[in-house]
Design a protein around this motif. Sequence first.
Motif, mmCIF file in Angstrom:
data_model
loop_
_atom_site.group_PDB
_atom_site.id
_atom_site.type_symbol
_atom_site.label_atom_id
_atom_site.label_comp_id
_atom_site.label_asym_id
_atom_site.label_seq_id
_atom_site.Cartn_x
_atom_site.Cartn_y
_atom_site.Cartn_z
ATOM 1 N N THR A 28 0.763 -1.213 -0.164
ATOM 2 C CA THR A 28 0.184 -0.084 0.253
ATOM 3 C C THR A 28 0.761 1.143 0.101
ATOM 4 O O THR A 28 0.534 2.457 -0.827
ATOM 5 N N ASN B 249 0.968 3.847 -3.041
ATOM 6 C CA ASN B 249 0.852 5.035 -2.685
ATOM 7 C C ASN B 249 1.784 6.389 -2.697
ATOM 8 O O ASN B 249 1.869 8.181 -2.846
ATOM 9 N N GLN C 14 -1.541 6.794 -7.587
ATOM 10 C CA GLN C 14 -2.366 6.979 -5.965
ATOM 11 C C GLN C 14 -4.225 6.694 -6.190
ATOM 12 O O GLN C 14 -4.636 6.180 -5.470
#
Length: 214
Positions: A160, A164, A170
């Motif tokens: 994750t 990001n 994103q």
Amino acid sequence: MFRLIMCTFLLSGTMGEIIRDGPCDLDNINAVRDLDVTKMTGVWNQLKRIQNALEIGACSTLTITLHSEANVTHIMLSNREVYEKAAHVREGRIVPRVNGIFSIEYQNMTYDSVVVATEYSKYAILYSCMPATENKSSIVAWVYSKTLTLEQVEQDANFTAAINSVNVLQNATWVETKQTVDACKINAGVMFRLSPILAALAMLFVCKDIIATN
């Protein structure tokens, strides 16, 4: 001029990748800069991708192998997907460059890539870029895994964080790649063949030549 307009439309629309301003700049993308490509050998299951015209099927896999010839080791790759109950395969190779950047070379095209993050035995996030027009670039990304379950990969905190860390990823629209028994089923007796989207790749290079001369 009409051909140039049509090609620009095809590159920005039909191809389906993310089109962004500016040239490709993989040196400034958060990525694995000490990537050991040889550790990525084996079969990887594609779990999701940013929509693109390179692939339209399901049950997609990426197989990376080492091939030695005349004391030179080549890193070969094979993309396989199932479309309309037939298996389609593209063969190519990986050419390491510098700073974790490598080229993916197929018969009709070459594009630069980096691995945003990987756990060599679990998952890999592949990020690729190619020129779209003189002042724009086209972005594609894939999530590959040694497993068939996307949930297991997305539960990894490092995964994750890696997604990001790249702005363009994103809020990207990802397409989940089906890896079910039904999606992977092919008709008995159907031979492997090249993917029909190679015509789209040919169009891409025709367009790039037209754009370069205008």
